[in-house]
Design a protein around this motif. Structure first.
Motif, PDB file in Angstrom:
ATOM      1  N   LEU A  10       0.891  -1.134  -0.008  1.00  0.00           N
ATOM      2  CA  LEU A  10       0.009  -0.199  -0.020  1.00  0.00           C
ATOM      3  C   LEU A  10       0.997   1.206  -0.020  1.00  0.00           C
ATOM      4  CD1 LEU A  10      -2.726  -1.077   2.635  1.00  0.00           C
ATOM      5  CD2 LEU A  10      -2.862  -1.240   0.081  1.00  0.00           C
ATOM      6  N   VAL A  11       0.543   2.379  -0.867  1.00  0.00           N
ATOM      7  CA  VAL A  11       1.271   3.552  -0.877  1.00  0.00           C
ATOM      8  C   VAL A  11       0.344   4.573  -0.052  1.00  0.00           C
ATOM      9  CG1 VAL A  11       2.106   5.313  -2.310  1.00  0.00           C
ATOM     10  CG2 VAL A  11       2.304   2.891  -2.920  1.00  0.00           C
ATOM     11  N   ARG A  12       0.764   5.224   0.724  1.00  0.00           N
ATOM     12  CA  ARG A  12       0.157   6.356   1.542  1.00  0.00           C
ATOM     13  C   ARG A  12      -0.501   7.204   0.605  1.00  0.00           C
ATOM     14  NH1 ARG A  12       4.557   7.590   4.847  1.00  0.00           N
ATOM     15  NH2 ARG A  12       4.144   9.596   4.102  1.00  0.00           N
ATOM     16  N   PRO A  17       5.214  10.435  -1.582  1.00  0.00           N
ATOM     17  CA  PRO A  17       6.448   9.903  -1.469  1.00  0.00           C
ATOM     18  C   PRO A  17       7.604  10.918  -1.581  1.00  0.00           C
ATOM     19  CG  PRO A  17       5.783   8.615  -3.358  1.00  0.00           C
ATOM     20  CD  PRO A  17       4.721   9.680  -3.075  1.00  0.00           C
ATOM     21  N   ASN A  18       8.472  10.761  -0.358  1.00  0.00           N
ATOM     22  CA  ASN A  18       9.638  11.747  -0.643  1.00  0.00           C
ATOM     23  C   ASN A  18      10.750  11.065  -1.362  1.00  0.00           C
ATOM     24  OD1 ASN A  18      11.002  10.264   1.401  1.00  0.00           O
ATOM     25  ND2 ASN A  18      10.033  11.394   3.209  1.00  0.00           N
ATOM     26  N   LYS A  23      13.824   6.578  -3.315  1.00  0.00           N
ATOM     27  CA  LYS A  23      15.094   5.840  -3.643  1.00  0.00           C
ATOM     28  C   LYS A  23      14.797   4.476  -2.828  1.00  0.00           C
ATOM     29  CE  LYS A  23      19.911   6.104  -2.370  1.00  0.00           C
ATOM     30  NZ  LYS A  23      20.087   4.819  -2.744  1.00  0.00           N
ATOM     31  N   GLN A  24      14.218   4.251  -1.974  1.00  0.00           N
ATOM     32  CA  GLN A  24      14.068   2.977  -1.435  1.00  0.00           C
ATOM     33  C   GLN A  24      13.259   2.001  -2.231  1.00  0.00           C
ATOM     34  OE1 GLN A  24      12.064   3.558   2.466  1.00  0.00           O
ATOM     35  NE2 GLN A  24      14.183   3.565   3.577  1.00  0.00           N
ATOM     36  N   LEU A  25      12.353   2.429  -2.991  1.00  0.00           N
ATOM     37  CA  LEU A  25      11.603   1.911  -4.072  1.00  0.00           C
ATOM     38  C   LEU A  25      12.462   1.535  -5.118  1.00  0.00           C
ATOM     39  CD1 LEU A  25       7.968   3.740  -3.800  1.00  0.00           C
ATOM     40  CD2 LEU A  25       8.648   1.365  -3.249  1.00  0.00           C
TER      41      LEU A  25
END
Length: 80
Positions: A10-12, A17-18, A23-25
């Motif tokens: 799920l994406v808030r 996203p910051n 970068k994590q994704l």
């Protein structure tokens, strides 16, 4: 009984996203791609090995069915 929904990430929706989250994704996607490439290379290597083993049995005179059984026996886990 209703079917279980797929396990999706799920994406808030409250904020975009910051840069750190993006970068994590990207890093996670890169790792998945690398793992897929490694697995594909491993599968190709194993397929060549099994095919060569099968052909070596056929060359020495086994029938195709016999050669297939011999190769399958080598691939099966040992009986306990």
């Amino acid at each position: 009984m209703s079917p279980k929904p797929p396990a999706l990430h799920l994406v808030r929706s409250d904020s975009p996203p910051n840069e750190g989250e993006l970068k994590q994704l990207r890093d996670a996607i890169d790792r998945m791609r690398q793992n897929r490439h490694l697995l594909d290379a491993f599968n190709r290597e194993q397929a060549r090995f099994v095919r060569d083993e099968y052909l070596s049995y056929v060359e020495v005179g086994f029938t195709a069915a016999q050669a297939l059984k011999l190769v399958a026996a080598k691939l099966a886990p040992p009986a306990k």
